[in-house]
Design a protein around this motif. Structure first.
Motif, short mmCIF file in Angstrom:
data_model
loop_
_atom_site.label_atom_id
_atom_site.label_comp_id
_atom_site.label_asym_id
_atom_site.label_seq_id
_atom_site.Cartn_x
_atom_site.Cartn_y
_atom_site.Cartn_z
N TYR A 1 0.83 -1.20 0.00
CA TYR A 1 0.00 0.00 0.00
C TYR A 1 0.87 1.26 0.00
N ARG A 2 2.05 1.18 0.64
CA ARG A 2 2.97 2.33 0.64
C ARG A 2 3.43 2.65 -0.78
N THR A 3 3.65 1.62 -1.59
CA THR A 3 4.09 1.86 -2.97
C THR A 3 2.97 2.50 -3.79
N VAL A 4 1.73 2.07 -3.55
CA VAL A 4 0.59 2.63 -4.28
C VAL A 4 0.37 4.09 -3.90
N GLN A 5 0.56 4.38 -2.62
CA GLN A 5 0.44 5.78 -2.18
C GLN A 5 1.51 6.65 -2.84
N ALA A 6 2.71 6.10 -2.95
CA ALA A 6 3.82 6.87 -3.52
C ALA A 6 3.66 7.06 -5.02
N GLU A 7 3.21 6.03 -5.73
CA GLU A 7 3.06 6.10 -7.19
C GLU A 7 1.71 5.49 -7.58
N PRO A 8 0.64 6.26 -7.46
CA PRO A 8 -0.71 5.73 -7.68
C PRO A 8 -1.01 5.34 -9.12
N ASP A 9 -0.15 5.67 -10.07
CA ASP A 9 -0.37 5.30 -11.47
C ASP A 9 0.57 4.18 -11.93
N ASN A 10 1.31 3.62 -11.02
CA ASN A 10 2.25 2.56 -11.37
C ASN A 10 1.50 1.24 -11.48
N SER A 11 1.42 0.69 -12.68
CA SER A 11 0.61 -0.51 -12.91
C SER A 11 1.14 -1.71 -12.14
N THR A 12 2.47 -1.83 -12.02
CA THR A 12 3.05 -2.96 -11.29
C THR A 12 2.68 -2.90 -9.82
N PHE A 13 2.81 -1.70 -9.22
CA PHE A 13 2.46 -1.55 -7.80
C PHE A 13 0.97 -1.80 -7.57
N LEU A 14 0.13 -1.30 -8.47
CA LEU A 14 -1.31 -1.52 -8.35
C LEU A 14 -1.65 -3.00 -8.46
N ASP A 15 -1.00 -3.69 -9.37
CA ASP A 15 -1.24 -5.12 -9.55
C ASP A 15 -0.85 -5.90 -8.30
N THR A 16 0.32 -5.57 -7.72
CA THR A 16 0.76 -6.27 -6.51
C THR A 16 -0.25 -6.08 -5.38
N TYR A 17 -0.69 -4.84 -5.20
CA TYR A 17 -1.63 -4.59 -4.10
C TYR A 17 -2.96 -5.29 -4.34
N ALA A 18 -3.41 -5.26 -5.60
CA ALA A 18 -4.67 -5.96 -5.93
C ALA A 18 -4.53 -7.45 -5.66
N TRP A 19 -3.40 -8.01 -6.01
CA TRP A 19 -3.20 -9.45 -5.83
C TRP A 19 -3.15 -9.83 -4.35
N ILE A 20 -2.56 -8.97 -3.51
CA ILE A 20 -2.53 -9.25 -2.07
C ILE A 20 -3.95 -9.19 -1.50
N LEU A 21 -4.71 -8.17 -1.92
CA LEU A 21 -6.11 -8.09 -1.47
C LEU A 21 -6.88 -9.34 -1.92
N PHE A 22 -6.61 -9.81 -3.11
CA PHE A 22 -7.24 -11.03 -3.62
C PHE A 22 -6.90 -12.22 -2.73
N LYS A 23 -5.61 -12.31 -2.35
CA LYS A 23 -5.18 -13.40 -1.50
C LYS A 23 -5.82 -13.32 -0.12
N GLN A 24 -6.16 -12.10 0.30
CA GLN A 24 -6.82 -11.91 1.60
C GLN A 24 -8.33 -12.13 1.53
N GLY A 25 -8.83 -12.40 0.33
CA GLY A 25 -10.27 -12.61 0.16
C GLY A 25 -11.06 -11.33 0.02
N LYS A 26 -10.37 -10.20 -0.19
CA LYS A 26 -11.06 -8.91 -0.34
C LYS A 26 -11.27 -8.66 -1.84
N TYR A 27 -12.19 -9.44 -2.44
CA TYR A 27 -12.31 -9.48 -3.89
C TYR A 27 -12.81 -8.17 -4.50
#
Length: 592
Positions: free
Chosen positions: A497-523
């Motif tokens: 989430y810190r990376t997304v806050q720092a670079e909110p348009d970075n597709s790699t950082f957004l993908d990583t955060y989305a994937w972690i939320l997915f793993k947490q069941g926060k679909y």
């Protein structure tokens, strides 16, 4: 009481160190010399004198121990016992400066200096206080008293000269310089200082006479004759200046100062070709010192820029100079800097940098500049060779380890890369650049992860973040690898989430955060971030698109998921088999 007095005496050395004062000391000191002990002062009883010393030394002890409130209160009590204690006022000034400001400091210091006018520490601090508030007149009075007490202190006279200068009291300033001459003897710096004052006063004759006097006293020092010529030249007396230079050159035909001044004479008298000819002769002459050549060449560049910046003649001159044997690489470095300024082709600049390294192979700046040039060509073998050579000459330069390690990474030589970066971190010290050290550990972590050494990789990432806790690349990779192992997901989410806050348009950082939320069941939340990742993904990453399909599938959007999976399959990934299975079954299937 005996125990307390013993303790007081033990504190005596601390008093002298911390307060740097001589105290009242009129009974124990001679002539107000600094460092005297606190003594019995006429005007108070012997009992009060003992009480004063006891409380004063206790104040010092409290100050040494950092108990400043207690020290302040004790000092105030000391003054109630003896209102004429100079040392107490002096020590109190530091506290009043914080509590009450500059006015209170001045009052304390004025009182201390008034009570003990022979104490140099008090006078010096008082003078400094006046300077701080801009009262140069009172500062001068304090420093004049200090100079009277310590006539051997040239540093005090130097400050006095500066103070008179600020007041534009040039006659007094000259008087101080004469006192310095009496103390130190005549020297060039004092002569030049006196000349500047005469110049400010418009006293041209006196200004020139200073030089004449020094030249007469040092007839074998041709430097003063050249200085006389320079003064004459600057004041429009060209022919007189020329005669001075000629006399020097008759005595010493290779005198560099005189020859350089002759260049200025030729320019001033309109003899441009003779000036250029002499200038070139000196630049290629092995007898001209390096610093002289550098000064001349910088002037050539400056003059050329003023005249329009045609680099042809300048480059030609650089080539003639560098065709001669070089004592140092300074001229080649200046040539490279000039070529960079003129935005010349990088290959041409690189050839000059190679010349620099041929002369000075331990030149870190030139080697790094050359490495960066080679890197842009993707010549990683060249980077390896240059970096290895750099480490031969500068084994503690971490930048060479950095480029060498990265070159090995680009060559898919992870073993040598890992060894290089580990040697690099062995050079870490208190002066190391935190960002560079952080990157070293981040890359070590990436390599170790590639080798399947997750525990060691995570340790490297932890070290990376200790040096720079916002290393975004490390935070992203560390978080993603944790999520892939389905472990420490909360820690992974926080880092990502810190990376997304720092670079909110970075597709790699957004993908990583989305994937972690997915793993947490926060679909549902994961879908918001993966959609942003896809929107910002200009490279059409198969991984991001596949993740989008997985997340949309578990949000009930099977049609959308199938479109994403099909697109990822068309792009091509190492996960084709799993993708085909998802498409065939029309549902998300966790990778085995």
């Amino acid at each position: 009481m005996k125990r307390l007095i013993s303790h007081v005496l033990a504190c005596l050395s601390a008093v002298l160190m911390v307060s740097a004062c001589g105290g009242s000391g009129r009974e124990a000191t001679s002539g107000g010399a600094e460092g005297g002990a606190v003594a019995f002062v006429p005007g108070i009883s012997r009992n009060d004198s003992l009480r004063f010393k006891m409380f004063y030394y206790e104040a010092v002890r409290q100050q040494v121990n950092g108990n400043f409130d207690a020290a302040y209160d004790l000092l105030r009590h000391c003054l109630r016992i003896n209102p004429n204690a100079a040392e107490a006022y002096f020590m109190l000034s530091s506290y009043d400066g914080v509590l009450k400001g500059d006015t209170a400091v001045l009052e304390d210091l004025q009182k201390a200096a008034e009570l003990d006018p022979a104490n140099n520490a008090y006078l010096e601090r008082l003078g400094t206080a006046y300077i701080r508030i801009g009262d140069m007149g009172e500062a001068i009075k304090a420093y004049e008293k200090l100079a009277h007490n310590s006539p051997e202190r040239s540093d005090v006279l130097d400050i006095l000269a500066q103070l008179y200068g600020k007041q534009k009291d040039y006659d007094s300033m000259l008087g101080v310089l004469e006192r310095m001459e009496t103390l130190e003897g005549e020297n060039e710096d004092l002569t030049l200082a006196k000349m500047r004052i005469y110049s400010l006063q418009g006293k041209k004759e006196e200004e020139f006479n200073e030089l004449k006097t020094m030249s007469a006293k040092h007839p074998n020092d041709m430097g003063y004759r050249v200085m006389m010529g320079n003064w004459l030249l600057q004041n429009g007396k060209l022919e007189e200046a020329y005669r001075q230079y000629e006399e020097v050159l008759r005595a010493d035909p290779e005198n560099v100062m005189a020859r350089m001044s002759m260049i200025d004479y030729y320019k001033a008298s309109g003899q441009v070709q003779r000036a250029d000819s002499l200038q070139e002769e000196m630049l290629v002459n092995a007898k001209t010192p390096v610093d002289g050549k550098m000064a001349l060449m910088r002037q050539v560049v400056a003059d050329n820029e003023k005249q329009g910046g045609d680099s042809t003649e300048v480059i030609s001159l650089f080539k003639k100079i560098l065709a001669q044997p070089q004592e140092t690489s300074d001229m080649a470095e200046l040539y490279a800097a000039y070529m960079t300024l003129k935005q010349m082709p990088q290959d041409s600049i690189s050839r000059v940098l190679e010349t620099v390294l041929a002369i000075s192979p331990d030149n870190v700046g030139a080697r790094l500049q050359l490495i960066q040039s080679v890197w842009t060509k993707q010549d990683f073998d060249g980077v390896v060779e240059l970096s290895r050579q750099g480490l031969d000459y500068n084994p503690d330069e971490m930048a060479f380890y950095y480029f060498l390690g990265l070159a090995y990474v680009q060559k898919d030589d992870d073993d040598n890369a890992l060894e290089t970066f580990r040697k690099g971190v062995g050079q870490i010290d208190d002066q190391s650049n935190p960002e560079l050290v952080s990157d070293f550990y981040a890359i070590i972590g990436d390599i170790l992860h590639e080798k399947g050494l997750d525990k060691e990789a995570y340790a490297a990432y932890d070290s990376c973040l200790q040096w720079k806790d916002d290393n975004l690349g490390c935070l992203n990779n560390y978080a993603y690898y944790l999520s892939e192992k389905n472990t420490q997901l909360e820690k992974a989410a926080q880092m990502s989430y810190r990376t997304v806050q720092a670079e909110p348009d970075n597709s790699t950082f957004l993908d990583t955060y989305a994937w972690i939320l997915f793993k947490q069941g926060k679909y549902a939340e994961a879908a918001q971030y993966i959609d942003m990742a896809v929107k910002n993904d200009t490279t059409e990453s198969a991984v991001i698109i596949e993740h989008a399909g997985d997340i949309h599938a578990l949000n009930g959007d099977i049609d959308g998921a199938l479109e994403y999976w099909q697109k990822a399959l068309e792009i091509g990934t190492e996960n084709d088999k799993a993708l085909r299975r998802k498409i065939k079954l029309k549902k998300y299937v966790e990778d085995k």
